[in-house]
Design an enzyme around this catalytic site. Structure first.
Site, short mmCIF file in Angstrom:
data_model
loop_
_atom_site.label_atom_id
_atom_site.label_comp_id
_atom_site.label_asym_id
_atom_site.label_seq_id
_atom_site.Cartn_x
_atom_site.Cartn_y
_atom_site.Cartn_z
CE LYS A 84 -32.77 -8.16 -2.18
NZ LYS A 84 -32.01 -8.18 -0.92
CE1 TYR A 128 -27.31 -6.06 -2.52
CE2 TYR A 128 -27.46 -8.10 -3.78
CZ TYR A 128 -28.08 -7.06 -3.08
OH TYR A 128 -29.45 -7.04 -2.94
CG PHE A 141 -24.29 -10.15 4.72
CD1 PHE A 141 -24.54 -9.53 3.51
CD2 PHE A 141 -24.08 -9.35 5.84
CE1 PHE A 141 -24.60 -8.15 3.40
CE2 PHE A 141 -24.15 -7.96 5.74
CZ PHE A 141 -24.40 -7.37 4.51
NE ARG A 153 -33.35 2.60 2.14
CZ ARG A 153 -32.56 1.53 2.11
NH1 ARG A 153 -32.35 0.88 0.98
NH2 ARG A 153 -31.99 1.10 3.22
CB THR A 200 -32.38 -5.06 6.16
OG1 THR A 200 -32.07 -3.78 5.61
CG2 THR A 200 -31.58 -6.14 5.45
NE ARG A 208 -36.28 -5.75 2.35
CZ ARG A 208 -35.36 -4.80 2.28
NH1 ARG A 208 -35.33 -3.82 3.17
NH2 ARG A 208 -34.46 -4.81 1.32
CG ASN A 226 -34.04 -8.66 2.08
OD1 ASN A 226 -33.79 -8.94 0.92
ND2 ASN A 226 -33.45 -7.67 2.72
CG HIS A 259 -31.88 -3.71 -3.68
ND1 HIS A 259 -30.92 -3.57 -2.70
CD2 HIS A 259 -31.63 -2.74 -4.60
CE1 HIS A 259 -30.11 -2.56 -3.03
NE2 HIS A 259 -30.52 -2.04 -4.18
CD GLU A 312 -28.35 0.21 -5.82
OE1 GLU A 312 -29.59 0.31 -5.90
OE2 GLU A 312 -27.76 -0.14 -4.78
P1 CMP Z 1 -30.56 -5.29 0.33
O1 CMP Z 1 -31.48 -4.18 0.68
O2 CMP Z 1 -30.59 -5.82 -1.06
O3 CMP Z 1 -29.07 -4.85 0.67
C1 CMP Z 1 -28.05 -5.76 0.98
C2 CMP Z 1 -28.57 -7.13 1.22
O4 CMP Z 1 -27.73 -7.95 2.00
C3 CMP Z 1 -29.84 -7.06 2.06
O5 CMP Z 1 -30.88 -6.51 1.31
C4 CMP Z 1 -30.00 -8.51 2.45
O6 CMP Z 1 -30.50 -9.31 1.38
C5 CMP Z 1 -28.55 -8.86 2.71
N1 CMP Z 1 -28.18 -8.75 4.11
C6 CMP Z 1 -28.04 -7.64 4.85
N2 CMP Z 1 -27.66 -7.93 6.11
C7 CMP Z 1 -27.57 -9.26 6.16
C8 CMP Z 1 -27.21 -10.18 7.18
N3 CMP Z 1 -26.90 -9.75 8.42
N4 CMP Z 1 -27.21 -11.48 6.88
C9 CMP Z 1 -27.53 -11.91 5.64
N5 CMP Z 1 -27.87 -11.08 4.60
C10 CMP Z 1 -27.89 -9.77 4.88
#
Ligand code: CMP
Length: 141
Positions: free
Chosen positions: A11, A51, A59, A87, A93, A104, A114, A117, A128
């Protein structure tokens, strides 16, 4: 175990921190094969489309804005059980909850920024991967 493909994204936060190379090393050390890769600075429309499953979550707007802050490194990884194994390597996450040794835990800044992905299921990977890569860009299996 079966050979799978998954979408991996480094990211904008991790690209800006110049840790994309370290993340690629983790990927290669895990034995995954990179079968496609490119840098992409997403438009807001592209981030919102990617997304879309999170549309309506609190979010969502902030996440889409974050994903357009700079280029991402997009990759397709191939390997045995690569969806779950990538993963596991990414970690939870929320980096505060991610296990020691995960990407992460080491590189993420927040639950939003984070670092990486990964597709969460074969069904997600099937949506995807072609969202970002044409069949011409993918090495044949
Ligand atoms: P990702 O694995 O790309 O999947 C969805 C993304 O949303 C996640 O990683 C984070 O970047 C973001 N995300 C998920 N939960 C939250 C949250 N509670 N607040 C902010 N961002 C979030």
């Amino acid at each position: 175990m079966s050979v799978q493909r998954t979408l991996a994204i480094v990211k904008p936060d991790a690209v800006a921190k110049r840790v994309a190379g370290k993340i690629i090393t983790r990927i290669e050390d895990a034995g995954f094969t990179i079968v496609a890769a490119k840098l992409l600075h997403m438009s807001l429309a592209e981030a919102r489309g990617f997304y879309n499953v999170h549309r309506g979550r609190p979010f969502y707007q902030s996440l889409c804005a974050f994903m357009t802050e700079g280029p991402c490194l997009l990759m397709v990884l191939e390997g045995d059980d690569v969806i779950a194994r990538w993963r596991d390597l990414m970690g939870a996450t929320d980096p505060a909850k991610a296990a020691a040794g995960t990407i992460r835990r080491e590189f993420a800044s927040s639950i939003e920024a984070n670092a990486v992905h990964g597709s969460d299921s074969p069904e997600s990977a099937a949506v995807e991967i072609p969202y970002f890569f044409s069949s011409l860009e993918l090495c044949p299996r």
